[in-house]
Design a protein around this motif. Sequence first.
Motif, PDB file in Angstrom:
ATOM      1  N   THR A 266     -15.804  13.670   7.402  1.00  0.00           N
ATOM      2  CA  THR A 266     -15.223  14.384   6.275  1.00  0.00           C
ATOM      3  C   THR A 266     -14.542  15.665   6.746  1.00  0.00           C
ATOM      4  N   LEU A 267     -13.541  16.098   5.979  1.00  0.00           N
ATOM      5  CA  LEU A 267     -12.846  17.361   6.216  1.00  0.00           C
ATOM      6  C   LEU A 267     -12.782  18.127   4.905  1.00  0.00           C
ATOM      7  N   ASP A 268     -12.782  19.452   5.007  1.00  0.00           N
ATOM      8  CA  ASP A 268     -12.784  20.304   3.822  1.00  0.00           C
ATOM      9  C   ASP A 268     -11.433  20.983   3.650  1.00  0.00           C
ATOM     10  N   ALA A 269     -11.237  21.544   2.443  1.00  0.00           N
ATOM     11  CA  ALA A 269     -10.081  22.397   2.105  1.00  0.00           C
ATOM     12  C   ALA A 269      -8.737  21.730   2.385  1.00  0.00           C
ATOM     13  N   PRO A 270      -8.394  20.661   1.654  1.00  0.00           N
ATOM     14  CA  PRO A 270      -9.141  20.049   0.560  1.00  0.00           C
ATOM     15  C   PRO A 270     -10.140  19.014   1.077  1.00  0.00           C
ATOM     16  N   PRO A 271     -11.126  18.628   0.239  1.00  0.00           N
ATOM     17  CA  PRO A 271     -12.112  17.650   0.687  1.00  0.00           C
ATOM     18  C   PRO A 271     -11.490  16.272   0.891  1.00  0.00           C
ATOM     19  N   ARG A 272     -11.766  15.684   2.062  1.00  0.00           N
ATOM     20  CA  ARG A 272     -11.208  14.383   2.410  1.00  0.00           C
ATOM     21  C   ARG A 272     -12.234  13.556   3.162  1.00  0.00           C
ATOM     22  N   LEU A 273     -12.140  12.253   3.008  1.00  0.00           N
ATOM     23  CA  LEU A 273     -12.880  11.304   3.830  1.00  0.00           C
ATOM     24  C   LEU A 273     -11.886  10.659   4.782  1.00  0.00           C
ATOM     25  N   VAL A 274     -12.206  10.644   6.074  1.00  0.00           N
ATOM     26  CA  VAL A 274     -11.301  10.113   7.088  1.00  0.00           C
ATOM     27  C   VAL A 274     -11.954   8.911   7.765  1.00  0.00           C
ATOM     28  N   LEU A 275     -11.214   7.815   7.861  1.00  0.00           N
ATOM     29  CA  LEU A 275     -11.648   6.610   8.563  1.00  0.00           C
ATOM     30  C   LEU A 275     -10.665   6.353   9.698  1.00  0.00           C
ATOM     31  N   ASP A 276     -11.134   6.399  10.928  1.00  0.00           N
ATOM     32  CA  ASP A 276     -10.302   6.116  12.094  1.00  0.00           C
ATOM     33  C   ASP A 276     -10.649   4.742  12.653  1.00  0.00           C
ATOM     34  N   PHE A 277      -9.619   4.033  13.119  1.00  0.00           N
ATOM     35  CA  PHE A 277      -9.804   2.685  13.658  1.00  0.00           C
ATOM     36  C   PHE A 277      -8.981   2.516  14.930  1.00  0.00           C
ATOM     37  N   LYS A 278      -9.419   1.581  15.742  1.00  0.00           N
ATOM     38  CA  LYS A 278      -8.625   1.161  16.905  1.00  0.00           C
ATOM     39  C   LYS A 278      -8.531  -0.369  16.895  1.00  0.00           C
ATOM     40  N   GLU A 279      -7.518  -0.914  16.329  1.00  0.00           N
ATOM     41  CA  GLU A 279      -6.351  -0.389  15.617  1.00  0.00           C
ATOM     42  C   GLU A 279      -6.127  -1.352  14.472  1.00  0.00           C
ATOM     43  N   VAL A 280      -5.508  -0.951  13.360  1.00  0.00           N
ATOM     44  CA  VAL A 280      -5.413  -1.774  12.167  1.00  0.00           C
ATOM     45  C   VAL A 280      -3.953  -1.907  11.733  1.00  0.00           C
ATOM     46  N   ASP A 281      -3.570  -3.125  11.377  1.00  0.00           N
ATOM     47  CA  ASP A 281      -2.269  -3.400  10.786  1.00  0.00           C
ATOM     48  C   ASP A 281      -2.436  -3.351   9.269  1.00  0.00           C
ATOM     49  N   TRP A 282      -1.789  -2.363   8.623  1.00  0.00           N
ATOM     50  CA  TRP A 282      -1.969  -2.143   7.196  1.00  0.00           C
ATOM     51  C   TRP A 282      -0.984  -2.943   6.340  1.00  0.00           C
ATOM     52  N   SER A 283      -0.225  -3.839   6.938  1.00  0.00           N
ATOM     53  CA  SER A 283       0.812  -4.574   6.206  1.00  0.00           C
ATOM     54  C   SER A 283       0.224  -5.257   4.973  1.00  0.00           C
ATOM     55  N   GLY A 284       0.921  -5.094   3.849  1.00  0.00           N
ATOM     56  CA  GLY A 284       0.508  -5.739   2.610  1.00  0.00           C
ATOM     57  C   GLY A 284      -0.442  -4.937   1.763  1.00  0.00           C
ATOM     58  N   LEU A 285      -0.967  -3.832   2.287  1.00  0.00           N
ATOM     59  CA  LEU A 285      -1.912  -3.012   1.531  1.00  0.00           C
ATOM     60  C   LEU A 285      -1.163  -1.984   0.702  1.00  0.00           C
ATOM     61  N   ASP A 286      -1.476  -1.911  -0.584  1.00  0.00           N
ATOM     62  CA  ASP A 286      -0.866  -0.956  -1.500  1.00  0.00           C
ATOM     63  C   ASP A 286      -1.933   0.019  -1.974  1.00  0.00           C
ATOM     64  N   ALA A 287      -1.649   1.327  -1.875  1.00  0.00           N
ATOM     65  CA  ALA A 287      -2.643   2.338  -2.228  1.00  0.00           C
ATOM     66  C   ALA A 287      -3.078   2.224  -3.685  1.00  0.00           C
ATOM     67  N   GLY A 288      -2.134   1.925  -4.575  1.00  0.00           N
ATOM     68  CA  GLY A 288      -2.466   1.809  -5.981  1.00  0.00           C
ATOM     69  C   GLY A 288      -3.378   0.638  -6.277  1.00  0.00           C
ATOM     70  N   ASP A 289      -3.141  -0.491  -5.606  1.00  0.00           N
ATOM     71  CA  ASP A 289      -3.997  -1.663  -5.797  1.00  0.00           C
ATOM     72  C   ASP A 289      -5.361  -1.463  -5.152  1.00  0.00           C
TER      73      ASP A 289
ATOM     74  N   ALA B  77      -8.403  11.317  -0.377  1.00  0.00           N
ATOM     75  CA  ALA B  77      -8.532  12.652  -0.949  1.00  0.00           C
ATOM     76  C   ALA B  77      -9.598  12.602  -2.043  1.00  0.00           C
ATOM     77  N   LEU B  78     -10.637  13.420  -1.894  1.00  0.00           N
ATOM     78  CA  LEU B  78     -11.779  13.398  -2.799  1.00  0.00           C
ATOM     79  C   LEU B  78     -11.554  14.357  -3.968  1.00  0.00           C
ATOM     80  N   ALA B  79     -11.749  13.869  -5.179  1.00  0.00           N
ATOM     81  CA  ALA B  79     -11.598  14.720  -6.348  1.00  0.00           C
ATOM     82  C   ALA B  79     -12.729  15.734  -6.465  1.00  0.00           C
ATOM     83  N   GLU B  80     -13.839  15.476  -5.763  1.00  0.00           N
ATOM     84  CA  GLU B  80     -14.994  16.377  -5.727  1.00  0.00           C
ATOM     85  C   GLU B  80     -15.735  16.127  -4.417  1.00  0.00           C
ATOM     86  N   PRO B  81     -16.634  17.039  -4.018  1.00  0.00           N
ATOM     87  CA  PRO B  81     -17.338  16.840  -2.741  1.00  0.00           C
ATOM     88  C   PRO B  81     -18.277  15.627  -2.788  1.00  0.00           C
ATOM     89  N   PHE B  82     -18.243  14.830  -1.722  1.00  0.00           N
ATOM     90  CA  PHE B  82     -19.131  13.686  -1.580  1.00  0.00           C
ATOM     91  C   PHE B  82     -19.716  13.679  -0.169  1.00  0.00           C
TER      92      PHE B  82
END
Length: 405
Positions: A59-82, A107-112
């Motif tokens: 996690t990172l603060d200011a603003p609060p965020r959750l971070v997921l790192d990978f080695k390595e991912v193809d994001w093709s076809g993924l839509d943030a809204g869906d 991006a976290l709307a509140e701390p988690f």
Amino acid sequence: MSRVFMIAALVLGLVGTLWAQDFGGLARVDAGRSLVSNANGKVHVDLHLSQGVPYRVFTLDAPPRLVLDFKEVDWSGLDAGDLNKSARISDVKFGTYVPGWSRMVLALAEPFSVTQAGLEVDTVTGSAHLAVRLAPISAEDFAAAAGVPRDPRWDLPEPEQFDGPPPRAADAPLRVMLDPGHGGIDPGAETEEVVEKHLMLTFARELRELLLRSGGFEVSLTRDADYFVSLERRIALAHEAGADIFISLHADALAEGQAHGATVHMLSDEASDIASAKLAERHDRDDLLSGVDLSNTDDEVTDILLDLARQETQPRAQALARSLVDNIAAQGAPMNNRPLRSASFSVLKAADIPSVLVEIGFLSSPRDLHNLMDAEWRATMAAGIRNALQDWRAQDQARRALVRQ
């Protein structure tokens, strides 16, 4: 039947995940099965991948965020809204972070806090399921736990002392650092036809080729592929290259003001208009939301020293900006009705390198969008920038000679 290949170590929401064995190849995300949702008072992050990969969660603060790192991912076809069906997650970004590494930032709307994280790999199909669970936590506990876990297998080596390039002759080629805006996890402006990060990389390559063919230039790029480069790193790359000037290239989408035609931005603590202020604010926020940790930023004394150093550089940057406006207009390229603007763009804060940000057009303008997708029009714009650099250098050398006298 499946088995867990990784187990996350959870301490007050700060997660450092190590892998027990190596995975190879590029994992593809299963967009149809992946979901961010709410259940039982928690946020559930479920990502389904074609195979297991090393990963880490923090996690990172200011603003609060959750971070997921990978080695390595193809994001093709993924839509943030869906993907995101949780009101507690205000934004989701994903893409290449650095070559060989992928990143997703929520991006976290509140701390988690992260209460669970684990990757299960099906031993028959090889497909994998990453499950992360988040529970509410106090802002104080979140801030205390947030930060990037240090691990040499993930992180770049510690920076070494850099003394800078040796002095060069007055007639040496002009060293230009071109900065294609955005990249990787940060797409910039988007339309149905084009994404800003791809368009700016294409234009930067075209401009580099024109400058090199014209002679008298050495050209470097802050990125030469689709990966993320932080604003701070872009400035550092200009210093490492011994750049004489720094030009950041953009084609944003902006509703405020007259958002069409080319504009050239200079650095200023006070923005020249509301549109420029919002543009600078958005650029900095995009950098933050891509998962950058700014906990070790400059202190007030350092900022004062940098401002003193800019007293010599800033007039040269202003002259560069005026030369760009004049020469781009001379090529017949559409100009904004206020083509010369200023704001506090972090990417322009190199104290010793004249730096400007050029919006070659706006994707939010139908006319500009048509031009930006036209290779011949981009060649005209590139010629205007080339002419501006040639004129600026001649004027700059003349002014420096007068100063020495």
